[in-house]
Design a protein around this motif. Structure first.
Motif, PDB file in Angstrom:
ATOM      1  N   MET A 138      45.269  44.175  36.570  1.00  0.00           N
ATOM      2  CA  MET A 138      44.606  42.869  36.670  1.00  0.00           C
ATOM      3  C   MET A 138      45.420  41.826  35.901  1.00  0.00           C
ATOM      4  SD  MET A 138      41.888  43.135  38.557  1.00  0.00           S
ATOM      5  CE  MET A 138      41.189  41.545  38.137  1.00  0.00           C
ATOM      6  N   GLU A 139      46.561  41.452  36.481  1.00  0.00           N
ATOM      7  CA  GLU A 139      47.481  40.522  35.834  1.00  0.00           C
ATOM      8  C   GLU A 139      47.941  39.463  36.826  1.00  0.00           C
ATOM      9  OE1 GLU A 139      50.559  43.196  34.580  1.00  0.00           O
ATOM     10  OE2 GLU A 139      48.998  44.648  34.063  1.00  0.00           O
ATOM     11  N   GLU A 140      48.241  38.299  36.306  1.00  0.00           N
ATOM     12  CA  GLU A 140      48.818  37.245  37.145  1.00  0.00           C
ATOM     13  C   GLU A 140      50.120  37.748  37.764  1.00  0.00           C
ATOM     14  OE1 GLU A 140      47.616  33.759  37.680  1.00  0.00           O
ATOM     15  OE2 GLU A 140      45.899  35.038  37.210  1.00  0.00           O
TER      16      GLU A 140
ATOM     17  N   TYR B 113      44.479  45.605  32.198  1.00  0.00           N
ATOM     18  CA  TYR B 113      45.742  44.874  32.349  1.00  0.00           C
ATOM     19  C   TYR B 113      46.645  45.251  31.187  1.00  0.00           C
ATOM     20  CZ  TYR B 113      43.718  41.751  28.812  1.00  0.00           C
ATOM     21  OH  TYR B 113      43.145  41.245  27.675  1.00  0.00           O
TER      22      TYR B 113
ATOM     23  N   SER C 245      44.678  38.452  34.472  1.00  0.00           N
ATOM     24  CA  SER C 245      44.337  37.804  35.736  1.00  0.00           C
ATOM     25  C   SER C 245      43.247  36.751  35.559  1.00  0.00           C
ATOM     26  CB  SER C 245      43.867  38.872  36.741  1.00  0.00           C
ATOM     27  OG  SER C 245      43.329  38.259  37.889  1.00  0.00           O
TER      28      SER C 245
END
Length: 236
Positions: A44-46, A83, A99
């Motif tokens: 769950m990361e950009e 993440y 994220s």
């Protein structure tokens, strides 16, 4: 038509009796229509979720948000969103940013268990997964967007204590490395990498900034690294 339906739509999950202790690993698209007591959504990361390829238009971003909704609603009882603080991508260790989808969830539905900075390199959970976590290591604040702070590097004295050996000459292959490093590296040399540990240089190819080294590491086996990003330390 029955055969085509079977090979196109049927999966091993259709044969699940619910009696086995196991983990089902799948893509979000494959999870549509299914439910699980406990769910884990990782990465769950950009630039991962949402994908960096979905940042061009609002429609693409909304599609990623709908996909996250599909994933989250697969959980019957509890969902874990994870993440990393840094990730090894494209031959380089880069800082990761949580994220935006995590920060968009109302706080009343989320329990944050991310450890503070002092514990960033320690396991998130020291005991069994289902035990109560150590409350002293929990951070109750929502993760903040933005570039994470850089981690201070150990000094030479700390390195000597960790290695329990004499200090070694250090030549770092990076954008700030001394000029001519690539030319000094030769096959047969012993080098050390932050992730893979020690290894032996097997072969060199390319010139200038595109020069690569094929290295047989004690951990990870044979790897081919771009020298200007590899950050190698020459041991022998």
């Amino acid at each position: 038509s029955e055969f085509l339906e079977d090979i196109a739509l049927a999966t091993d999950l259709d044969k699940d009796t619910g009696d086995d202790d196991r983990v089902s690993l799948m893509t979000i698209h494959l999870s549509k229509g299914l439910e699980f007591p406990y769910l884990y959504i990782v990465g769950m990361e950009e630039d991962l979720f949402p994908s960096g390829m979905a940042m061009n238009t609002r429609e693409d971003l909304e599609e990623e948000r709908r996909l996250f909704y599909v994933a989250l609603t697969r959980a019957e009882h509890q969902a874990y969103l994870t993440y990393t603080l840094s990730r090894y991508r494209w031959g380089k260790l880069v800082d990761a940013e949580p994220s935006r989808f995590i920060t968009e969830i109302d706080d009343q539905y989320v329990e944050y268990t991310t450890p503070p900075d002092d514990y960033r390199y320690k396991p998130l959970m020291d005991n069994d997964l289902w035990d109560e976590p150590d409350k002293s290591k929990l951070r109750q604040d929502k993760p903040k967007n933005g570039t994470p702070p850089s981690v201070s590097q150990p000094n030479e004295e700390q390195i000597r204590k960790l290695r329990k050996m004499r200090p070694v000459s250090r030549t770092t292959s990076s954008s700030n490395a001394p000029a001519g490093f690539e030319g000094k590296l030769q096959a047969g040399m012993i080098v050390e990498h932050a992730r893979f540990g020690r290894g032996t240089v097997v072969n060199l190819e390319g010139i200038g900034g595109e020069k690569k080294a094929e290295i047989n590491f004690n951990v990870g086996g044979l790897k081919k690294l771009l020298l200007r990003f590899a950050k190698l330390d020459v041991v022998e």
